[in-house]
Every structure is written in C-alpha cells, then in structure tokens.
Design a protein around this motif. Structure first.
Motif: not given
Length: 226
Positions: A188, A190, A192
């Motif tokens: 996965t 991610e 930010n």
C-alpha cells in the motif's frame, strides 16, 4: 486777442505728431514685453513636451537606478543563497525519506543513528526519530513488513535569520513524502505533506522539527520557527 490761422495750424500739427509718437512708443513696449514673457516661460520649464525621466525612475550619473524619491535602489543579499538552499533541501529529503524506510529486522539504535546525525539531536528529535513500537511493531515483525520512503521538495515556506534570539538562519519547506508499505506480500502507498524546518549549524543544515502540514507539531524544537 485771436491767434493767426497759420499759428493754429502749426500747433495742431505739433500735437498730432506727439500723439503719433506716443502711440508708436506704447506699441513697441507692448510687443517686446510679450516676447520676453514667452522666453521666460520656456526658461522656467513651461514646455509641455515630456522628458525621458517623467513619471519613472531616474538613472544616476554612476549608472545605478534611483527610486521616485531620489534614493538609490540597492540590491539586498538573500538570507540563504541558492547553493545553501540546495544543501538544506538535501538534508530535509534525506531525513524524511530515511524516517519512512525500514523493515521488520531493523534495529532501533542502528537505524536511528545516521538519521539523528541529520538533526539537532535534542530530546524532541530523538523521540521523533523512532521505529514503530508496541503492537504495531509486533504486527510488523509477524507480517515481515517493510517500508520504503521517498521525499521531494514542494516549495519553501519561510526563510529567516533570527537576530533577536541569536539562533541563526533557518528554513521551513513543504516536503512531500511517499511511503510504500509491504506486509504479508501486499503493498500500500501513502503520501503526506510535511513542513520540515532546518537550521544552520557550523555551515551544515540540520533538521530541527517537522509537522504534518496543517495538523500540528511533530518533533519541532522551540527554535525551529514551526
């Protein structure tokens, strides 16, 4: 006693000549006075023709520009040069990508040591530079997890030189961090954005704090400016 007719004619002729001379003198004075007034107007800048410096900045005799108020436009040196900014960005990227790169076999002390060398190494940065702990780390070990992080600079947000507190130069920059987590063979990703602050220390740029952009303080020191 009446004057002879000849004497009367002579008197009238004399008066006529004097009147003509008086008119001529007044005419001459009027013409020359008008010419002088026109010349005086030109001498005093009465011309309506615009000059090259009207409505803009002037150029001094030494070639340097002057402002509208006559003051010199002098160049102001930047707080951080372009080459210094590159070094600061490199420290940010290296730290933030390293912070999100580890695997289930990473040793906390060995893993954190090179990252802390990129920071102020104070208590707050030591606490922020850490692997997952507790149940999260136990799950990582059980699933043989790994994480691979990359970081890129988005834009500079603040550059300062704190003369009052004598804390030196600092830079806060928006950095985007993308981490790919793998556990049990499933990956996965991610992303930010972080507001990372670095400060100058003996010619080097070191991380003094970082925030999740728009959320709050994560490891920011009192002098970080974040």
């Amino acid at each position: 006693m009446d004057l002879p007719a000849e004497n009367k004619r002579t008197g009238l002729l004399a008066l006529g000549v004097l009147g003509f001379l008086l008119i001529a003198v007044l005419t001459v004075f009027t013409v020359f006075d008008g010419d002088d007034g026109g010349d005086d107007g030109d001498a005093k800048g009465g011309s309506a023709t615009p000059t090259a410096t009207s409505g803009g900045s002037d150029t001094g005799s030494d070639g340097e520009g002057t402002g509208g108020d006559g003051t010199q436009n002098t160049a102001v040196a930047p707080i951080v040069s372009a080459s210094e900014a590159l070094k600061a960005h490199a420290a940010m990227v290296q730290y933030m990508s390293g912070l999100t790169t580890y695997d289930h076999s990473s040793d906390a002390a060995t893993w954190s040591a090179p990252l802390l060398r990129l920071t102020t190494n104070d208590d707050r940065m030591k606490a922020a530079t850490s692997l997952p702990t507790g149940k999260e780390w136990a799950t990582c070990e059980a699933q043989q997890c790994s994480s691979k992080g990359t970081a890129v600079v988005v834009r500079d947000a603040l550059v300062s030189d704190d003369l009052v507190r004598d804390s030196g130069r600092s830079m806060s920059t928006l950095v985007e961090v993308t981490a790919t987590h793998t556990a049990d063979g499933k990956a996965t990703t991610e992303s930010n954005q972080w507001l990372v602050t670095v400060k100058e220390n003996d010619g080097d740029w070191i991380v003094s704090g970082f925030d999740v952009f728009g959320l709050g303080d994560v490891g920011a020191s009192d002098d970080s400016g974040v």
